[in-house]
Scaffold this motif. Structure first.
Motif, PDB file in Angstrom:
ATOM      1  N   PHE A 141       0.852  -1.181   0.000  1.00 12.67           N
ATOM      2  CA  PHE A 141       0.000   0.000   0.000  1.00 12.67           C
ATOM      3  C   PHE A 141       0.894   1.240   0.000  1.00 12.67           C
ATOM      4  CE2 PHE A 141      -2.499  -3.357   1.972  1.00 12.67           C
ATOM      5  CZ  PHE A 141      -3.758  -3.182   1.412  1.00 12.67           C
ATOM      6  N   ALA A 142       0.502   2.246  -0.745  1.00 19.00           N
ATOM      7  CA  ALA A 142       1.331   3.456  -0.828  1.00 19.00           C
ATOM      8  C   ALA A 142       1.343   4.226   0.475  1.00 19.00           C
ATOM      9  CB  ALA A 142       0.828   4.355  -1.962  1.00 19.00           C
ATOM     10  N   THR A 143       0.213   4.295   1.154  1.00 23.58           N
ATOM     11  CA  THR A 143       0.105   5.054   2.415  1.00 23.58           C
ATOM     12  C   THR A 143      -0.793   4.296   3.375  1.00 23.58           C
ATOM     13  OG1 THR A 143      -1.884   6.278   1.784  1.00 23.58           O
ATOM     14  CG2 THR A 143       0.245   7.211   1.089  1.00 23.58           C
ATOM     15  N   LEU A 144      -0.760   4.717   4.645  1.00 25.46           N
ATOM     16  CA  LEU A 144      -1.675   4.134   5.617  1.00 25.46           C
ATOM     17  C   LEU A 144      -3.122   4.501   5.301  1.00 25.46           C
ATOM     18  CD1 LEU A 144       0.055   4.381   9.128  1.00 25.46           C
ATOM     19  CD2 LEU A 144      -0.526   2.324   7.831  1.00 25.46           C
ATOM     20  N   ALA A 145      -3.309   5.662   4.696  1.00 22.24           N
ATOM     21  CA  ALA A 145      -4.664   6.039   4.284  1.00 22.24           C
ATOM     22  C   ALA A 145      -5.212   5.038   3.274  1.00 22.24           C
ATOM     23  CB  ALA A 145      -4.676   7.452   3.701  1.00 22.24           C
ATOM     24  N   ASP A 146      -4.353   4.538   2.392  1.00 25.97           N
ATOM     25  CA  ASP A 146      -4.772   3.518   1.434  1.00 25.97           C
ATOM     26  C   ASP A 146      -5.129   2.214   2.140  1.00 25.97           C
ATOM     27  OD1 ASP A 146      -4.422   5.190  -0.780  1.00 25.97           O
ATOM     28  OD2 ASP A 146      -2.297   4.677  -0.932  1.00 25.97           O
ATOM     29  N   GLY A 194     -10.825  -0.642   9.012  1.00 27.57           N
ATOM     30  CA  GLY A 194      -9.676  -0.011   8.377  1.00 27.57           C
ATOM     31  C   GLY A 194      -8.582   0.307   9.380  1.00 27.57           C
ATOM     32  N   GLU A 195      -8.962   0.829  10.538  1.00 27.19           N
ATOM     33  CA  GLU A 195      -7.979   1.152  11.575  1.00 27.19           C
ATOM     34  C   GLU A 195      -7.321  -0.108  12.121  1.00 27.19           C
ATOM     35  OE1 GLU A 195      -6.773   3.940  12.496  1.00 27.19           O
ATOM     36  OE2 GLU A 195      -8.114   5.290  11.437  1.00 27.19           O
ATOM     37  N   PHE A 196      -8.113  -1.165  12.278  1.00 29.46           N
ATOM     38  CA  PHE A 196      -7.601  -2.434  12.787  1.00 29.46           C
ATOM     39  C   PHE A 196      -6.446  -2.927  11.917  1.00 29.46           C
ATOM     40  CE2 PHE A 196      -7.473  -7.042  13.099  1.00 29.46           C
ATOM     41  CZ  PHE A 196      -7.696  -7.302  14.446  1.00 29.46           C
ATOM     42  N   TYR A 197      -6.634  -2.903  10.592  1.00 33.05           N
ATOM     43  CA  TYR A 197      -5.594  -3.409   9.695  1.00 33.05           C
ATOM     44  C   TYR A 197      -4.447  -2.415   9.526  1.00 33.05           C
ATOM     45  CZ  TYR A 197      -8.185  -7.600   8.616  1.00 33.05           C
ATOM     46  OH  TYR A 197      -8.810  -8.817   8.731  1.00 33.05           O
ATOM     47  N   ALA A 198      -4.729  -1.134   9.652  1.00 31.10           N
ATOM     48  CA  ALA A 198      -3.637  -0.163   9.611  1.00 31.10           C
ATOM     49  C   ALA A 198      -2.652  -0.416  10.737  1.00 31.10           C
ATOM     50  CB  ALA A 198      -4.198   1.258   9.698  1.00 31.10           C
ATOM     51  N   GLU A 199      -3.162  -0.934  11.853  1.00 31.58           N
ATOM     52  CA  GLU A 199      -2.321  -1.175  13.027  1.00 31.58           C
ATOM     53  C   GLU A 199      -1.400  -2.377  12.848  1.00 31.58           C
ATOM     54  OE1 GLU A 199      -3.158  -1.012  17.849  1.00 31.58           O
ATOM     55  OE2 GLU A 199      -4.705  -0.414  16.418  1.00 31.58           O
ATOM     56  N   VAL A 200      -1.653  -3.212  11.846  1.00 30.59           N
ATOM     57  CA  VAL A 200      -0.778  -4.368  11.634  1.00 30.59           C
ATOM     58  C   VAL A 200       0.077  -4.194  10.380  1.00 30.59           C
ATOM     59  CG1 VAL A 200      -2.238  -5.975  12.888  1.00 30.59           C
ATOM     60  CG2 VAL A 200      -2.607  -5.675  10.433  1.00 30.59           C
ATOM     61  N   MET A 201       0.267  -2.959   9.958  1.00 28.98           N
ATOM     62  CA  MET A 201       1.145  -2.673   8.827  1.00 28.98           C
ATOM     63  C   MET A 201       2.402  -1.953   9.305  1.00 28.98           C
ATOM     64  SD  MET A 201      -0.417  -3.747   6.039  1.00 28.98           S
ATOM     65  CE  MET A 201      -2.028  -4.556   5.898  1.00 28.98           C
ATOM     66  N   HIS A 202       3.481  -2.130   8.555  1.00 26.28           N
ATOM     67  CA  HIS A 202       4.698  -1.369   8.825  1.00 26.28           C
ATOM     68  C   HIS A 202       5.269  -0.873   7.497  1.00 26.28           C
ATOM     69  CE1 HIS A 202       7.712  -4.937   8.348  1.00 26.28           C
ATOM     70  NE2 HIS A 202       6.646  -5.155   7.633  1.00 26.28           N
ATOM     71  N   GLU A 203       6.039   0.190   7.594  1.00 20.42           N
ATOM     72  CA  GLU A 203       6.551   0.827   6.385  1.00 20.42           C
ATOM     73  C   GLU A 203       7.811   0.126   5.900  1.00 20.42           C
ATOM     74  OE1 GLU A 203       7.102   5.339   4.611  1.00 20.42           O
ATOM     75  OE2 GLU A 203       7.284   5.007   6.778  1.00 20.42           O
ATOM     76  N   CYS A 204       7.819  -0.244   4.641  1.00 20.60           N
ATOM     77  CA  CYS A 204       8.962  -0.871   3.986  1.00 20.60           C
ATOM     78  C   CYS A 204       9.478   0.066   2.892  1.00 20.60           C
ATOM     79  CB  CYS A 204       8.552  -2.221   3.385  1.00 20.60           C
ATOM     80  SG  CYS A 204       7.830  -3.372   4.580  1.00 20.60           S
ATOM     81  N   GLU A 205      10.528  -0.335   2.210  1.00 20.35           N
ATOM     82  CA  GLU A 205      11.106   0.525   1.181  1.00 20.35           C
ATOM     83  C   GLU A 205      10.119   0.819   0.057  1.00 20.35           C
ATOM     84  OE1 GLU A 205      14.739  -1.068  -0.268  1.00 20.35           O
ATOM     85  OE2 GLU A 205      15.828  -0.788   1.619  1.00 20.35           O
ATOM     86  N   ASP A 206       9.250  -0.141  -0.236  1.00 20.26           N
ATOM     87  CA  ASP A 206       8.337   0.031  -1.363  1.00 20.26           C
ATOM     88  C   ASP A 206       6.913   0.409  -0.936  1.00 20.26           C
ATOM     89  OD1 ASP A 206       7.752  -2.369  -0.185  1.00 20.26           O
ATOM     90  OD2 ASP A 206       7.614  -3.516  -2.043  1.00 20.26           O
ATOM     91  N   GLY A 207       6.683   0.624   0.361  1.00 17.86           N
ATOM     92  CA  GLY A 207       5.347   0.989   0.829  1.00 17.86           C
ATOM     93  C   GLY A 207       5.006   0.273   2.118  1.00 17.86           C
ATOM     94  N   TRP A 208       3.731   0.118   2.388  1.00 14.48           N
ATOM     95  CA  TRP A 208       3.256  -0.467   3.647  1.00 14.48           C
ATOM     96  C   TRP A 208       2.836  -1.913   3.437  1.00 14.48           C
ATOM     97  CZ3 TRP A 208       3.285   2.166   8.323  1.00 14.48           C
ATOM     98  CH2 TRP A 208       3.648   3.509   8.240  1.00 14.48           C
TER      99      TRP A 208
END
Length: 288
Positions: free
Chosen positions: A159-164, A184-198
């Motif tokens: 994903f390009a951003t957490l908003a996505d 949406g918030e639940f899954y945003a909490e289990v993402m982390h930022e990598c070189e190519d996106g989230w």
């Protein structure tokens, strides 16, 4: 505020446990003499931080610890480790013993609820109560596992951003029947930022391996072996239907039932106040 405590799970896997509330006094050491507390167990793909609102009010009166289970959150995710039912239950047992949470209440969501009742059945000496949140005791079957495998393939990662992330899981995911900001918030909490996106903090293949160890089997026999008080909680729009939930209550030797209006599968995350209203009286009765 949450303080990290490392726990050693089965096969030496390092697990991150998070204690909410004020840290213990320097002269107090964890052990069986401590006041009974709560171990919070998230569901598949979840993490300990999803329990923060629940742990917040629990920690006002009791010791509240949430566990990042193997393959999740900040716990280890070794490729060659076991992701079996036995491994998850062994990890929870190790956490209770190493954290000094003897006679604890286990609160579990989905997969974490299954772990909770399997541990309560195995080690009644360690568990004084169980809260089962939106987890079925019946077998889900091969079709369900295939659907999950296809669902993971449909994720538009990275994903390009957490908003996505929030938009896809809260609105665009084919599994979403109507917009759900909490999802949406639940899954945003289990993402982390990598070189190519989230990307997710977990490995989807490990999640599928974990899930396949329970979806083909029913778990009524273990449910019947839970001798402590047990509360089955469902969201009115969740995955656990009312008829099955009430049958689970009947099978449990000391079962009770509660449901939360306007909640889906993520009951504690969808409706934190309704969740507290459903759960707190049960906990008060267990601890009285």
């Amino acid at each position: 505020m949450a303080r990290r405590i490392d726990v050693t799970g089965t096969d030496g896997v390092r697990l991150a446990a998070w204690e909410f509330g004020d840290p213990p006094k320097p002269d107090v050491h964890p052990g069986p003499q401590d006041t009974p507390g709560v171990l919070l167990l998230h569901g598949l793909m979840g993490r300990a931080s999803h329990w923060a609102p629940t742990a917040g009010w629990l920690s006002e009166r009791h010791r509240a610890i949430a566990l990042d289970q193997r393959g999740h959150g900040r716990s280890d995710k070794p490729a060659g480790a076991a992701y079996t039912r036995e491994a998850y239950v062994d990890d929870a047992e190790a956490a209770l013993e190493q954290l000094g949470l003897s006679r604890a209440v286990l609160i579990g969501h989905a997969m974490g609820a299954l772990t909770a009742w399997q541990l309560a059945a195995r080690r009644p000496d360690l568990v004084s109560g169980v809260v089962i949140c939106d987890m079925r005791a019946s077998a889900l079957g091969a079709a369900s596992q295939r659907e999950w495998a296809e669902w993971f393939k449909a994720w538009p990662v990275p994903f390009a951003t957490l908003a996505d992330v929030r938009k896809w899981f809260g609105e665009d995911d084919p599994w979403v029947e109507r917009p759900n900001a909490a999802r949406g918030e639940f899954y945003a909490e289990v993402m982390h930022e990598c070189e190519d996106g989230w990307r997710p903090v977990f490995d989807p293949e490990q999640m599928l391996r974990t899930r396949e160890t329970w979806v083909y089997d029913a778990h009524w026999e273990e449910l019947a072996q839970v001798r402590c008080p047990a509360l089955v909680v469902r969201g009115l729009d969740g995955e656990l239907g009312r008829a099955e939930a009430q049958e689970m209550v009947r099978v449990l030797p000391r079962g009770q039932y509660a449901e939360v209006a306007d909640a889906g599968h993520l009951v504690h995350y969808d409706q934190p106040e309704g969740w507290r209203t459903a759960v707190e009286p049960f906990l008060d009765a267990v601890w009285s």
